[in-house]
Design a protein around this motif. Structure first.
Motif, PDB file in Angstrom:
ATOM      1  N   LYS A 140      20.901   1.465 -27.414  1.00 51.57           N
ATOM      2  CA  LYS A 140      20.791   2.878 -27.761  1.00 51.57           C
ATOM      3  C   LYS A 140      22.076   3.554 -27.298  1.00 51.57           C
ATOM      4  O   LYS A 140      22.428   3.482 -26.127  1.00 51.57           O
ATOM      5  CB  LYS A 140      19.569   3.517 -27.095  1.00 51.57           C
ATOM      6  N   ASN A 141      22.765   4.207 -28.220  1.00 47.39           N
ATOM      7  CA  ASN A 141      24.071   4.775 -27.938  1.00 47.39           C
ATOM      8  C   ASN A 141      24.060   6.277 -28.203  1.00 47.39           C
ATOM      9  O   ASN A 141      23.729   6.723 -29.301  1.00 47.39           O
ATOM     10  CB  ASN A 141      25.131   4.101 -28.813  1.00 47.39           C
ATOM     11  N   LEU A 142      24.398   7.062 -27.185  1.00 50.60           N
ATOM     12  CA  LEU A 142      24.558   8.510 -27.318  1.00 50.60           C
ATOM     13  C   LEU A 142      26.041   8.825 -27.195  1.00 50.60           C
ATOM     14  O   LEU A 142      26.694   8.396 -26.245  1.00 50.60           O
ATOM     15  CB  LEU A 142      23.758   9.254 -26.244  1.00 50.60           C
ATOM     16  N   GLU A 143      26.554   9.612 -28.137  1.00 54.00           N
ATOM     17  CA  GLU A 143      27.985   9.865 -28.193  1.00 54.00           C
ATOM     18  C   GLU A 143      28.238  11.354 -28.347  1.00 54.00           C
ATOM     19  O   GLU A 143      27.644  12.014 -29.208  1.00 54.00           O
ATOM     20  CB  GLU A 143      28.575   9.098 -29.381  1.00 54.00           C
ATOM     21  N   ARG A 144      29.099  11.891 -27.491  1.00 52.37           N
ATOM     22  CA  ARG A 144      29.486  13.306 -27.591  1.00 52.37           C
ATOM     23  C   ARG A 144      30.982  13.382 -27.319  1.00 52.37           C
ATOM     24  O   ARG A 144      31.422  13.233 -26.184  1.00 52.37           O
ATOM     25  CB  ARG A 144      28.718  14.166 -26.602  1.00 52.37           C
ATOM     26  N   GLY A 145      31.755  13.588 -28.359  1.00 49.93           N
ATOM     27  CA  GLY A 145      33.197  13.601 -28.195  1.00 49.93           C
ATOM     28  C   GLY A 145      33.700  12.236 -27.761  1.00 49.93           C
ATOM     29  O   GLY A 145      33.408  11.214 -28.378  1.00 49.93           O
ATOM     30  N   SER A 146      34.446  12.215 -26.665  1.00 51.11           N
ATOM     31  CA  SER A 146      35.013  10.960 -26.164  1.00 51.11           C
ATOM     32  C   SER A 146      34.111  10.270 -25.145  1.00 51.11           C
ATOM     33  O   SER A 146      34.495   9.268 -24.554  1.00 51.11           O
ATOM     34  CB  SER A 146      36.380  11.218 -25.523  1.00 51.11           C
ATOM     35  N   VAL A 147      32.908  10.816 -24.934  1.00 50.18           N
ATOM     36  CA  VAL A 147      31.976  10.250 -23.956  1.00 50.18           C
ATOM     37  C   VAL A 147      30.861   9.522 -24.687  1.00 50.18           C
ATOM     38  O   VAL A 147      30.250  10.062 -25.610  1.00 50.18           O
ATOM     39  CB  VAL A 147      31.383  11.342 -23.044  1.00 50.18           C
ATOM     40  N   SER A 148      30.617   8.295 -24.271  1.00 48.57           N
ATOM     41  CA  SER A 148      29.559   7.487 -24.882  1.00 48.57           C
ATOM     42  C   SER A 148      28.686   6.906 -23.773  1.00 48.57           C
ATOM     43  O   SER A 148      29.192   6.370 -22.784  1.00 48.57           O
ATOM     44  CB  SER A 148      30.173   6.344 -25.710  1.00 48.57           C
TER      45      SER A 148
END
Length: 369
Positions: free
Chosen positions: A266-274
């Protein structure tokens, strides 16, 4: 943006108007006119290959390509996920000009930050960037994968194959409260098929809590002694008494993993943060060995005397065996892993064990996080 690599999108759309087909000796080309400014060019070797393209995620291709073109930090666009799969459905795309600059991985959790500096990261969080979520199952088997885990269990010991409480011995252990902790650095190496080898090193702590809190552990002239402190001091009222032995260990456990090491991600990504979480799949089990060297030892007694609570902690070797070795069994199903260990050697060196015992062997059962 310094440069954008021109990308050919290979997609299959079965019923789109304005599609023209040009045939040649080496393959077929389909040109789909979307509007006056956009066209999609599809090149396939035959009609069967065109049909196979149905499994690709067209919407995700276009969305990620558009996102990449709008980013000033992207120097190239790689139309594939982290495992090399080129836009198969339910995969994750990672865009960037290199590997993540910061990666923190603990157990089944992984945090990646791909920002040039903290100012850039701060600006991202000031902006209202969307959070994107991708769920997928790994298809790639790494030859060797490294991770950290934590063992938490309960300790006891066997006296001639039986627990001491069967005979009411003074060295009877209270399992609940006799905690075992292990911090392990583990490598899992794939051999063939479902066969893996778990090997690595770590630190562990045995804690044996006495069933009778009035029993204190002392180092006698010839052997370890478990003494009822109330016999010498009627005002003594025990609260807790335990013996601790820390070890540094190495382990080697062959494993049968019928999911072949694959995990759901499960991958959550916001901008350059994962931020990723991994969940193991299928059933797995194994039996192997371990060896350890003792790096300390102590006793701790908590008691009341004349109504006042007191605590005594004393360091020492307490005739504890310097080396330990034994058998470790592991079994897991999806996100749950259980383990059990049994020391083949005695806890106490030579004939230094408690009087009347046949030699105490440590045993532990617990879970791995």
């Amino acid at each position: 943006m310094k440069a954008i690599v021109t990308t050919l999108l290979a997609i299959a759309i079965l019923a789109i108007p304005k599609a023209t087909l040009a045939s040649g000796n080496e393959g077929d080309t389909v040109i789909i006119e979307l509007n006056n400014k956009s066209k999609i060019l599809i090149y396939t070797t035959d009609k069967e290959a065109l049909k196979d393209l149905e499994q690709y995620d067209v919407n995700k291709m276009i969305q990620d390509l558009n996102s990449a073109l709008n980013s000033k930090k992207i120097e190239k666009v790689e139309l594939q996920d982290e495992n090399g799969n080129k836009y198969m459905k339910d995969t994750t795309l990672i865009l960037g000009d290199g590997d993540a600059k910061t990666k923190i991985k603990i157990g089944n959790l992984e945090l990646m930050v791909d920002a040039d500096d903290w100012d850039e990261l701060e600006d991202e969080f000031d902006d209202d960037l969307p959070v994107r979520r991708y769920d997928y199952e790994e298809r790639k088997i790494d030859r060797t994968r490294h991770y950290f885990n934590v063992d938490i269990g309960m300790n006891n010991w066997l006296d001639g194959g039986e627990f001491p409480d069967a005979e009411g011995q003074p060295y009877t252990v209270k399992p609940w409260g006799s905690w075992y902790f292990g911090l392990n650095s583990v490598n899992r190496t794939w051999v063939s098929g479902p066969l893996f080898l778990d090997w690595g090193f770590g630190f562990s702590w045995y804690n044996w809590k006495m069933e009778d809190p009035n029993i204190v552990v002392q180092k006698g002239p010839d052997n370890i002694e478990f003494i009822d402190a109330t016999l010498a001091d009627p005002n003594f009222s025990g609260i807790k008494s335990r013996l601790t032995a820390p070890y540094v260990n190495v382990s080697f456990v062959p494993m049968l993993d019928f999911a072949k090491g694959r995990r759901k991600v499960k991958n959550l990504e916001r901008g350059s943060v994962s931020f990723r979480t991994y969940k193991k799949q299928g059933i797995r089990f194994g039996v192997g060995g371990y060896a350890g060297y003792r790096i300390g030892g102590n006793t701790k007694v908590v008691y009341r005397e004349d109504g006042k609570k007191q605590k005594d902690k004393t360091k020492g070797n307490y005739y504890l065996e310097n080396f330990r070795y034994g058998i470790r069994a592991q079994v897991g199903y999806k996100g749950l892993d259980l383990f059990a260990t049994y020391d083949l050697n005695n806890v106490f060196a030579g004939d230094r064990g408690p009087a009347g015992s046949d030699g105490l062997n440590a045993i532990t059962v617990g879970i791995t996080l």
